[in-house]
Design a protein around this motif. Structure first.
Motif, mmCIF file in Angstrom:
data_model
loop_
_atom_site.group_PDB
_atom_site.id
_atom_site.type_symbol
_atom_site.label_atom_id
_atom_site.label_comp_id
_atom_site.label_asym_id
_atom_site.label_seq_id
_atom_site.Cartn_x
_atom_site.Cartn_y
_atom_site.Cartn_z
ATOM 1 N N SER A 21 0.819 -1.218 0.000
ATOM 2 C CA SER A 21 0.000 0.000 0.000
ATOM 3 C C SER A 21 0.846 1.259 0.000
ATOM 4 C CB SER A 21 -0.926 -0.001 1.229
ATOM 5 O OG SER A 21 -0.156 -0.090 2.425
ATOM 6 N N GLU A 22 2.096 1.174 0.504
ATOM 7 C CA GLU A 22 2.929 2.367 0.533
ATOM 8 C C GLU A 22 3.540 2.715 -0.827
ATOM 9 O OE1 GLU A 22 5.416 -1.073 2.299
ATOM 10 O OE2 GLU A 22 3.360 -0.283 2.434
ATOM 11 N N LYS A 28 -2.540 6.499 -8.814
ATOM 12 C CA LYS A 28 -2.843 7.253 -7.589
ATOM 13 C C LYS A 28 -2.606 8.745 -7.803
ATOM 14 C CE LYS A 28 -1.970 4.015 -3.738
ATOM 15 N NZ LYS A 28 -1.038 3.691 -2.635
ATOM 16 N N CYS A 56 -6.776 -5.425 0.002
ATOM 17 C CA CYS A 56 -5.663 -4.502 0.254
ATOM 18 C C CYS A 56 -4.779 -4.309 -0.969
ATOM 19 C CB CYS A 56 -4.828 -5.005 1.431
ATOM 20 S SG CYS A 56 -4.007 -6.591 1.090
ATOM 21 N N HIS A 57 -4.730 -5.323 -1.863
ATOM 22 C CA HIS A 57 -3.899 -5.212 -3.065
ATOM 23 C C HIS A 57 -4.717 -4.961 -4.328
ATOM 24 C CE1 HIS A 57 -0.613 -6.568 -0.620
ATOM 25 N NE2 HIS A 57 -1.071 -7.788 -0.481
ATOM 26 N N SER A 61 -7.287 -0.098 -4.526
ATOM 27 C CA SER A 61 -6.393 0.363 -3.461
ATOM 28 C C SER A 61 -5.142 1.035 -4.012
ATOM 29 C CB SER A 61 -5.986 -0.821 -2.564
ATOM 30 O OG SER A 61 -7.119 -1.413 -1.963
ATOM 31 N N HIS A 62 -5.011 1.027 -5.343
ATOM 32 C CA HIS A 62 -3.814 1.612 -5.953
ATOM 33 C C HIS A 62 -4.152 2.669 -7.001
ATOM 34 C CE1 HIS A 62 -0.881 -0.885 -3.920
ATOM 35 N NE2 HIS A 62 -1.691 -1.914 -4.091
#
Length: 492
Positions: A21-22, A28, A56-57, A61-62
């Motif tokens: 996520s970082e 984004k 989450c992936h 989420s991106h």
């Protein structure tokens, strides 16, 4: 993401690894600038972390507003009758454990029979139970592989499980065209990640059997048609002059992909050595086709070392967004090169990795036409006189699968693009000077690297039943189909 083990990609939809996520993606950054963003096609960067609905992936989420496609990739196992990419590997992996287990059981039985050893029946029962459960789980998983890993999603919802290849490229194309149509008055980013021409190969009825190059040629022609449809819809909405189109591939042809009938399914790399999963030119030299009327000159040809890493800073700058300042960005803005404002790529050095191992370095000195390439190790081809690793389907990056070179192999790609004859101190009087410069570049590069969690560790790669996405239930073989009622895109 890079692996230290043999497996360098996610094989299962229910693995816990993925794009962290970082990480900051161009989607984004563009979303923050007001762009509508969509990913259509293959994702293959993970799905869930701890539960089957944390996503989450997931592309959402991106930075992608819309997702229509596959969470993993296109496997031969996904298409009935196309064989398996796992079977040979699983058979090899199970040979030794099966032999050890068999020898252990026979030895225990003999020792028990002649009185040398007393084995509690309860312990033996538990041992047999574990072996049986493991065998049942393994058999269940591979028998249902297609249902568990080959499915189509729209956003967070599964809409077809297992995936049907019927009119699939037409469906992907239709989704892409509709996304553009919804965003004619706003800036947009569309990543169209085709399943073509990864195996399993497929083509719709309109293209099947039409090419002179078998099913592979049919698939290429269908993809060509699809690209044309996307360009046509840009023209229809007067967006051609406002849109940068970038067409490329992530790797060269997969030379080991031969069908059971002997038909080439992996493509052809021409004069270049090797292919997919290797850092020979056949594995990493891919086309980069760019189109932007009025900005990029039509018909221009650029023979400079660039990288797909350059997409990130190029797109971010075009969107007037800011590159992150807390990390090293390896790519460079391509636009000055594309517009002829500069004639040299900013990549003096390119570092080519095989999974997590630095395999080769390319050096293009600013004062020379030479392009030097240094190999620290090379894959062991099987058979030895072939152009690939046919016994294992792909080449691996460590241990007995490679040959280390000391001194490293040196080639000048400007004179030997096929990497046929390594240079020596006798044939290149700057041999040791070139190696010294490259070793210094490697030291500088290595100092810039920082350890991160291994997303491709065995723990993150393994199938986890509690992460398995299923549109019905495991007992119903995870079956659903909300796609078949849709009308296919008409082909002209």
């Amino acid at each position: 993401m890079a692996a230290f083990s043999r497996v360098g990609v996610f094989l299962f939809s229910a693995s816990s690894g993925g794009l962290p996520s970082e990480e900051i993606t161009f989607s984004k950054l563009l979303k923050q600038k007001g762009y509508a963003t969509a990913l259509i096609g293959k994702w293959h960067l993970g799905m869930n972390c701890e539960s089957r609905n944390d996503f989450c992936h997931h592309p959402h989420s991106h930075g992608f507003d819309y997702f229509y496609g596959l969470p993993v990739t296109n496997f031969r196992d996904c298409k009935l009758g196309q064989g398996s990419v796992f079977l040979k590997g699983v058979q090899k992996a199970l040979v030794t454990p099966t032999q050890i287990t068999g020898i252990a059981l026979v030895s225990l039985a003999i020792a028990q029979y002649i009185g040398l050893l007393k084995v509690p029946l309860q312990a033996l029962g538990y041992f047999l139970l574990i072996i049986t459960i493991s065998f049942v789980v393994l058999t269940f998983f591979f028998y249902h592989f297609r249902h568990l890993n080959c499915f189509l999603m729209r956003d967070h919802q599964i809409i077809q499980q297992p995936l049907s290849y019927e009119n699939l490229t037409q469906r992907l194309t239709k989704e892409a065209m509709q996304f553009i149509g919804r965003n004619t008055d706003a800036p947009f980013l569309l990543v169209l990640s085709y399943l073509h021409v990864h195996t399993a190969l497929y083509a719709s009825e309109n293209f099947k059997g039409k090419s002179k190059h078998g099913l592979y040629g049919d698939a290429v022609e269908e993809m060509d048609w699809s690209v044309g449809q996307v360009l046509d819809v840009l023209k229809k909405h007067n967006l051609s002059d406002k849109t940068l189109v970038y067409f490329t591939s992530d790797q060269g042809a997969h030379v080991e992909e031969i069908s059971s009938a002997g038909e080439v399914h992996g493509g052809y790399n021409g004069i270049y050595k090797g292919g997919k999963s290797m850092n020979w030119e056949g594995g990493i030299r891919v086309p980069g086709l760019l189109r932007w009327p009025g900005v990029v000159q039509a018909g221009a040809y650029i023979d400079e070392p660039t990288s797909n890493m350059d997409i990130f800073p190029t797109i971010v700058k075009l969107a007037d967004a800011q590159l992150p300042s807390d990390r090293i960005i390896d790519g460079h803005d391509l636009l000055p090169l594309l517009q002829g404002k500069v004639t040299r790529s900013k990549h003096e050095f390119l570092f080519h990795y095989c999974n997590a191992y630095l395999n080769a370095v390319r050096w293009h000195p600013g004062n020379s036409e030479s392009v030097w390439k240094v190999f620290f190790f090379t894959p062991n081809f099987s058979p030895e006189d072939s152009n690939g690793c046919y016994d294992s389907h792909v080449c691996f990056c460590h241990g007995g699968f490679i040959t280390q070179h000391d001194p490293p192999l040196l080639f000048d790609l400007s004179r030997d693009p096929g990497e046929k004859v390594p240079l020596t101190p006798e044939t290149e009087n700057r041999f040791y000077e070139i190696l010294r410069v490259v070793h210094q570049a490697v030291e500088n590069h290595t100092r810039s690297l920082h350890a991160v969690p291994n997303q491709l560790s065995w723990d993150n790669l393994l199938w986890k039943p509690w992460l398995q996405l299923c549109c019905s239930s495991l007992f119903q073989s995870c079956y659903c189909d909300y796609e078949s009622g849709g009308s296919p895109l008409e082909v002209h």
